[in-house]
Design a protein around this motif. Structure first.
Motif, short mmCIF file in Angstrom:
data_model
loop_
_atom_site.label_atom_id
_atom_site.label_comp_id
_atom_site.label_asym_id
_atom_site.label_seq_id
_atom_site.Cartn_x
_atom_site.Cartn_y
_atom_site.Cartn_z
N GLU A 1 0.56 4.30 -2.75
CA GLU A 1 0.28 5.69 -2.35
C GLU A 1 1.37 6.63 -2.83
O GLU A 1 1.09 7.75 -3.29
CB GLU A 1 0.13 5.76 -0.84
CG GLU A 1 -1.12 5.07 -0.32
CD GLU A 1 -1.19 5.04 1.20
OE1 GLU A 1 -0.12 5.26 1.84
OE2 GLU A 1 -2.29 4.79 1.74
N SER B 1 1.07 7.10 -6.68
CA SER B 1 -0.16 7.84 -6.99
C SER B 1 0.03 9.32 -6.69
O SER B 1 -0.41 10.19 -7.45
CB SER B 1 -1.34 7.29 -6.18
OG SER B 1 -1.65 5.97 -6.58
N LYS C 1 0.82 -1.22 0.00
CA LYS C 1 0.00 0.00 0.00
C LYS C 1 0.85 1.27 0.00
O LYS C 1 0.55 2.22 -0.74
CB LYS C 1 -0.95 -0.01 1.19
CG LYS C 1 -1.95 1.15 1.20
CD LYS C 1 -2.92 1.01 2.36
CE LYS C 1 -3.91 2.17 2.39
NZ LYS C 1 -4.85 2.05 3.53
#
Length: 337
Positions: free
Chosen positions: A312, A315, A308
């Motif tokens: 993140e 992104s 994750k």
């Protein structure tokens, strides 16, 4: 297979029915079409299908010569040759384009896509058009999007049944920062390496494992030097069908139209071929002696959680508007009936 082909062809049938006018300006020429795909892989099958379509449409005037298995160099070498007009065509993992257009890294976000329907909605929609425009500025023409497929993990040391089993494994990854960080986050020692060098690196023990779609693993015969396959499906790889912009701009409009039509028709064929080959390849690898592990849903959730921060980070580095469009497109495809 027939239903899948018909579905994928629906969007390009109109283009395939277009007939070039009798006075079309088509000159005799040779197009070199390179890739690092292994002979017999869905990628190379797609290349040969493209060559066949172009030959038919041009009445034999345009000869597309296929160079698989890195015969003309690795992926990044091909990109430089395309930009310089030394090579006409190549098909590359879309994530590799991140070195030229950073937004492409979004496509390699771990566990972004759940299925090919979502991926098609992204690549054939507005997101795909944005990526096309970004590469146009880099001397590359995007003719269509093919696919490599969902990537899975293999290694020679142990069965990976849970995320903790990856700890300490030396894994070859694509030459892209997001793959390095993804597998480091999973506890592996990630080693970037061109695909043509992978078999030897596995055979000599330079690396313990690698990650690729099942069909690529089979056609490259990586099962000969790998014992364990885990169906992680951690990323989905679209492929970019690229043409050298310096060469493209020298073509007549009729020649450009012919090649664009052939690209769309071959894209539908190549995707269908890839998706049929994926399921068959897993069965073939198991039959050849590989230990195949399918992860439990709760273990996949742990993989997602460990990667994750990587998702993140990449992104956050991209255009926020593009990230929103990407996520909205996936969500719409995911909830559509």
């Amino acid at each position: 297979m027939r239903k899948l082909v018909n579905t994928l062809l629906a969007g390009v049938m109109l283009a395939s029915l277009c007939v070039l006018p009798a006075q079309a300006e088509i000159h005799e020429q040779t197009i070199r079409f390179a890739s690092t795909g292994s002979e017999g892989s869905p990628l190379v099958i797609g290349q040969r299908k493209f060559a066949e379509i172009v030959k038919e449409k041009s009445g034999g005037k345009i000869d597309v010569k296929v160079f698989p298995a890195g015969m003309l160099g690795g992926d990044m070498q091909s990109v430089a040759s395309l930009q310089g007009g030394l090579l006409q065509m190549s098909a590359l993992n879309a994530g590799l384009m991140a070195s030229l257009a950073p937004d492409f890294a979004l496509l390699d976000i771990p566990f972004l896509f759940e299925n090919t329907k979502e991926a098609d909605a992204v690549m054939d929609g507005e997101v795909g058009k944005i990526f096309k425009a970004e590469l146009d500025e880099k001397n590359l023409v995007v003719l269509a999007y093919w696919e490599l497929g969902f990537r899975n993990l293999t290694n020679s040391r142990r069965a990976v049944e849970k995320v903790d089993d990856i700890e300490g494994l030396k894994i070859r990854v694509v030459q892209s920062p997001i793959y390095l960080e993804m597998f480091q986050a999973l506890g592996a020692n990630a080693v970037p390496m061109p695909f043509p060098e992978v078999y030897t690196a596995l055979e000599t023990g330079t690396v313990d494992g690698q990650e690729n779609p099942a069909a690529s693993i089979l056609t490259a015969k990586l099962n000969e030097v790998q014992k364990y396959l885990t169906l992680t499906r951690h990323t989905y790889n679209p492929m970019v069908l690229l043409f050298s912009k310096p060469v493209w701009e020298k073509l007549d409009p009729d020649e450009q139209e012919l090649l664009q039509q052939a690209a769309l028709e071959s894209a539908a064929f190549q995707r269908a071929t890839s998706r049929e080959a994926d399921a068959k390849a897993v069965e073939a690898l198991a039959a050849a002696g590989m230990t195949v592990t399918k992860l439990a849903p709760e273990e996949i959730a742990r993989f997602r959680e460990k990667t994750k921060p990587v998702a993140e980070k990449f992104s956050a580095a991209a255009d926020p508007a593009l990230v929103k469009l990407l996520n909205d497109t996936i969500q719409q495809a995911r909830t559509a009936k």
